[in-house]
Design a protein around this motif. Structure first.
Motif, PDB file in Angstrom:
ATOM      1  N   PHE A   1       0.827  -1.193   0.000  1.00 20.78           N
ATOM      2  CA  PHE A   1       0.000   0.000   0.000  1.00 20.78           C
ATOM      3  C   PHE A   1       0.871   1.256   0.000  1.00 20.78           C
ATOM      4  O   PHE A   1       1.679   1.453   0.896  1.00 20.78           O
ATOM      5  N   PHE A   2       0.670   2.088  -1.015  1.00 20.24           N
ATOM      6  CA  PHE A   2       1.434   3.312  -1.210  1.00 20.24           C
ATOM      7  C   PHE A   2       0.577   4.529  -0.882  1.00 20.24           C
ATOM      8  O   PHE A   2      -0.650   4.502  -1.047  1.00 20.24           O
ATOM      9  N   ILE A   3       1.223   5.615  -0.469  1.00 14.13           N
ATOM     10  CA  ILE A   3       0.523   6.893  -0.363  1.00 14.13           C
ATOM     11  C   ILE A   3       0.160   7.317  -1.780  1.00 14.13           C
ATOM     12  O   ILE A   3       1.005   7.315  -2.671  1.00 14.13           O
ATOM     13  N   ILE A   4      -1.113   7.643  -1.957  1.00 16.14           N
ATOM     14  CA  ILE A   4      -1.605   7.976  -3.297  1.00 16.14           C
ATOM     15  C   ILE A   4      -2.597   9.132  -3.215  1.00 16.14           C
ATOM     16  O   ILE A   4      -3.444   9.168  -2.328  1.00 16.14           O
ATOM     17  N   ASP A   5      -2.452  10.080  -4.119  1.00 15.62           N
ATOM     18  CA  ASP A   5      -3.310  11.264  -4.203  1.00 15.62           C
ATOM     19  C   ASP A   5      -4.273  11.063  -5.362  1.00 15.62           C
ATOM     20  O   ASP A   5      -3.899  11.202  -6.520  1.00 15.62           O
ATOM     21  N   ARG A   6      -5.508  10.748  -5.034  1.00 13.81           N
ATOM     22  CA  ARG A   6      -6.528  10.545  -6.061  1.00 13.81           C
ATOM     23  C   ARG A   6      -7.487  11.729  -6.043  1.00 13.81           C
ATOM     24  O   ARG A   6      -8.409  11.765  -5.240  1.00 13.81           O
ATOM     25  N   ASP A   7      -7.202  12.709  -6.899  1.00 15.55           N
ATOM     26  CA  ASP A   7      -8.070  13.882  -7.042  1.00 15.55           C
ATOM     27  C   ASP A   7      -8.310  14.602  -5.723  1.00 15.55           C
ATOM     28  O   ASP A   7      -9.439  14.954  -5.390  1.00 15.55           O
ATOM     29  N   GLY A   8      -7.247  14.803  -4.964  1.00 11.15           N
ATOM     30  CA  GLY A   8      -7.347  15.560  -3.730  1.00 11.15           C
ATOM     31  C   GLY A   8      -7.567  14.736  -2.485  1.00 11.15           C
ATOM     32  O   GLY A   8      -7.416  15.228  -1.380  1.00 11.15           O
ATOM     33  N   VAL A   9      -7.948  13.488  -2.645  1.00  6.65           N
ATOM     34  CA  VAL A   9      -8.131  12.583  -1.514  1.00  6.65           C
ATOM     35  C   VAL A   9      -6.872  11.735  -1.405  1.00  6.65           C
ATOM     36  O   VAL A   9      -6.514  11.023  -2.345  1.00  6.65           O
ATOM     37  N   VAL A  10      -6.189  11.824  -0.265  1.00  6.93           N
ATOM     38  CA  VAL A  10      -4.921  11.120  -0.099  1.00  6.93           C
ATOM     39  C   VAL A  10      -5.121   9.962   0.872  1.00  6.93           C
ATOM     40  O   VAL A  10      -5.576  10.154   2.006  1.00  6.93           O
ATOM     41  N   ASP A  11      -4.790   8.771   0.404  1.00  8.28           N
ATOM     42  CA  ASP A  11      -4.957   7.541   1.175  1.00  8.28           C
ATOM     43  C   ASP A  11      -3.731   6.664   0.979  1.00  8.28           C
ATOM     44  O   ASP A  11      -2.776   7.064   0.317  1.00  8.28           O
ATOM     45  N   ILE A  12      -3.800   5.471   1.521  1.00  8.12           N
ATOM     46  CA  ILE A  12      -2.860   4.432   1.110  1.00  8.12           C
ATOM     47  C   ILE A  12      -3.686   3.400   0.354  1.00  8.12           C
ATOM     48  O   ILE A  12      -4.814   3.095   0.728  1.00  8.12           O
ATOM     49  N   ALA A  13      -3.107   2.903  -0.733  1.00 10.90           N
ATOM     50  CA  ALA A  13      -3.837   1.966  -1.577  1.00 10.90           C
ATOM     51  C   ALA A  13      -2.846   1.136  -2.386  1.00 10.90           C
ATOM     52  O   ALA A  13      -1.688   1.514  -2.546  1.00 10.90           O
ATOM     53  N   LYS A  14      -3.338   0.026  -2.906  1.00 11.30           N
ATOM     54  CA  LYS A  14      -2.532  -0.788  -3.816  1.00 11.30           C
ATOM     55  C   LYS A  14      -2.471  -0.092  -5.167  1.00 11.30           C
ATOM     56  O   LYS A  14      -3.428   0.562  -5.592  1.00 11.30           O
TER      57      LYS A  14
END
Length: 159
Positions: A16-29
């Protein structure tokens, strides 16, 4: 000064990486090429070779001008903020302060990294339920969730 591009994955959830999806930052595969782009950042601090420097985590691929920011109005959630377009100098200075972190050795694993807020020195970037927050960390579980491993950038594109 060299551009320090990187991707960050969770110490306790290594897929799981830190990921910025359109302003929402989470950890995800990472599942798509777009995910690879959205999980690539630039560290604006002086170095990733030694702990102690301060800097920001800024998107390293288009769209430019976004950084990881502590949204105090949203329970200290980490969100992506377009900071380069802010024209009010006081607002811009506040956003930059709330987006600046100390790069330090993680307490739970001193060979890995934690990011402590400059504006809120008792808070670290950590994941909780796959969501990123800036929170105090004291228990082993919290310390583990604030520990990240530095990886080469998942996407090589430049602006």
């Amino acid at each position: 000064m060299a551009v320090l591009k990187l991707s960050l994955f969770s110490n306790n959830l290594p897929d799981f990486f830190i990921i910025d999806r359109d302003g929402v930052v989470d950890i995800a595969k990472i599942e798509t090429e777009e995910d690879r782009r959205d999980a690539t950042f630039q560290w604006t601090g002086p170095s990733l070779a030694t702990f102690g420097g301060t800097g920001m985590l800024v998107r390293a691929v288009a769209p430019p001008g976004f950084c990881l920011h502590i949204a105090t109005f949203d329970d200290f959630r980490i969100e992506s903020k377009f900071f380069t377009g802010i024209t009010d100098p006081q607002v811009k200075a506040q956003v930059i302060k709330e987006s600046t972190f100390v790069f330090q050795a993680a307490e739970i694993d001193p060979n890995q990294a934690s990011f402590r807020s400059v504006a809120f020195p008792d808070r670290f970037i950590r994941h909780r339920d796959f969501t990123l927050f800036a929170e105090p960390v004291t228990t082993p579980s919290e310390l583990q969730s604030a520990c990240f491993r530095i990886a080469p950038p998942l996407h090589p594109e430049e602006f």
